[in-house]
Design a protein around this motif. Structure first.
Motif, PDB file in Angstrom:
ATOM      1  N   LEU A 138       8.307   7.102   2.162  1.00  0.00           N
ATOM      2  CA  LEU A 138       7.053   7.158   2.922  1.00  0.00           C
ATOM      3  C   LEU A 138       7.229   6.223   4.111  1.00  0.00           C
ATOM      4  O   LEU A 138       7.645   5.073   3.944  1.00  0.00           O
ATOM      5  CB  LEU A 138       5.863   6.702   2.086  1.00  0.00           C
ATOM      6  N   VAL A 139       6.917   6.712   5.298  1.00  0.00           N
ATOM      7  CA  VAL A 139       7.160   5.968   6.525  1.00  0.00           C
ATOM      8  C   VAL A 139       5.850   5.782   7.280  1.00  0.00           C
ATOM      9  O   VAL A 139       5.094   6.743   7.453  1.00  0.00           O
ATOM     10  CB  VAL A 139       8.161   6.729   7.430  1.00  0.00           C
ATOM     11  N   LYS A 195       0.829  -1.213   0.000  1.00  0.00           N
ATOM     12  CA  LYS A 195       0.000   0.000   0.000  1.00  0.00           C
ATOM     13  C   LYS A 195       0.861   1.259   0.000  1.00  0.00           C
ATOM     14  O   LYS A 195       0.516   2.244  -0.649  1.00  0.00           O
ATOM     15  CB  LYS A 195      -0.952  -0.008   1.204  1.00  0.00           C
ATOM     16  N   LEU A 196       2.009   1.219   0.664  1.00  0.00           N
ATOM     17  CA  LEU A 196       2.939   2.350   0.618  1.00  0.00           C
ATOM     18  C   LEU A 196       3.470   2.549  -0.794  1.00  0.00           C
ATOM     19  O   LEU A 196       3.545   3.667  -1.295  1.00  0.00           O
ATOM     20  CB  LEU A 196       4.118   2.113   1.567  1.00  0.00           C
ATOM     21  N   ARG A 197       3.857   1.444  -1.433  1.00  0.00           N
ATOM     22  CA  ARG A 197       4.410   1.509  -2.791  1.00  0.00           C
ATOM     23  C   ARG A 197       3.410   2.110  -3.773  1.00  0.00           C
ATOM     24  O   ARG A 197       3.762   2.912  -4.633  1.00  0.00           O
ATOM     25  CB  ARG A 197       4.831   0.112  -3.260  1.00  0.00           C
ATOM     26  N   HIS A 214       8.912   2.760   2.479  1.00  0.00           N
ATOM     27  CA  HIS A 214       9.116   2.398   1.072  1.00  0.00           C
ATOM     28  C   HIS A 214       9.485   3.655   0.316  1.00  0.00           C
ATOM     29  O   HIS A 214       9.077   4.761   0.687  1.00  0.00           O
ATOM     30  CB  HIS A 214       7.820   1.807   0.487  1.00  0.00           C
ATOM     31  N   GLN A 215      10.255   3.467  -0.736  1.00  0.00           N
ATOM     32  CA  GLN A 215      10.561   4.592  -1.612  1.00  0.00           C
ATOM     33  C   GLN A 215       9.241   5.231  -2.014  1.00  0.00           C
ATOM     34  O   GLN A 215       8.284   4.540  -2.370  1.00  0.00           O
ATOM     35  CB  GLN A 215      11.306   4.091  -2.841  1.00  0.00           C
ATOM     36  N   ALA A 216       9.173   6.532  -1.940  1.00  0.00           N
ATOM     37  CA  ALA A 216       7.913   7.241  -2.192  1.00  0.00           C
ATOM     38  C   ALA A 216       7.497   7.137  -3.648  1.00  0.00           C
ATOM     39  O   ALA A 216       8.345   7.076  -4.545  1.00  0.00           O
ATOM     40  CB  ALA A 216       8.062   8.708  -1.811  1.00  0.00           C
ATOM     41  N   PRO A 217       6.180   7.124  -3.896  1.00  0.00           N
ATOM     42  CA  PRO A 217       5.714   7.224  -5.281  1.00  0.00           C
ATOM     43  C   PRO A 217       6.133   8.581  -5.852  1.00  0.00           C
ATOM     44  O   PRO A 217       6.444   9.507  -5.100  1.00  0.00           O
ATOM     45  CB  PRO A 217       4.186   7.142  -5.155  1.00  0.00           C
TER      46      PRO A 217
END
Length: 182
Positions: free
Chosen positions: A168-169, A85-87, A155-158
């Protein structure tokens, strides 16, 4: 025919249009500021929280993070679906931290302050912008975040939130409870 009017003609026209009006009496009242309890923490407490949260960040400890693909991490008691979901960008950051131009020590302190603020304000998702630069903060930020006990995943942010120059944390808040493991 000349449509341009001279300043004196403009003034005469204005006075003619305003001839039926009267001057208003100024009725502005200046109130003394009301002193309320501010939502700001005392500086000593804020510095204490910042130090408490930044002491987790060690430069010697190297957590295992996948070398392949984008930068990502998920704590063992958190579902990998949260990472997905973060990705995808399903979470919108509620707070942003920009580390551009900071030293490593300053960046650690700011990360500590961010995590303290997220816990205090019950903010679940944060964006940490480390930039590209000399790649020092880009490499160190994930290593520091993976060491903190309240960081659930990152995850690396969109692209819309900074792409590969940001993370994004997900931060564990008071309400979050880990799933019961069998």
């Amino acid at each position: 025919m000349n449509d341009k009017k001279t300043p004196s003609e403009d003034q005469a026209l204005f006075r003619q249009l305003m001839s039926d009006t009267r001057r208003l009496r100024q009725d502005t009242v200046l109130h003394k500021p009301v002193r309320t309890k501010s939502s700001h923490l005392p500086e000593k407490r804020a510095l204490s929280e910042q130090a408490d949260h930044s002491h987790y960040f060690s430069d010697e400890f190297q957590p295992f993070l996948s070398e392949e693909g984008p930068v990502r991490y998920v704590r063992t008691d958190v579902s990998h679906y949260e990472l997905k979901k973060l990705r995808r960008g399903d979470y919108t950051p509620e707070i942003f931290l920009d580390l551009h131009g900071l030293t490593q020590q300053q960046a650690k302190q700011e990360l500590g302050a961010l995590l303290a603020a997220c816990r205090r304000e019950h903010l679940f998702c944060a964006s940490v912008m480390h930039g590209h630069g000399k790649r020092i903060l880009k490499q160190q930020t994930p290593l520091w975040l993976a060491q903190h006990p309240f960081v659930m995943a990152f995850h690396q942010a969109p692209r819309m939130f900074g792409g590969d120059a940001a993370l994004l944390v997900l931060i564990e808040t008071e309400e979050w409870q880990p799933p019961d493991l069998p």
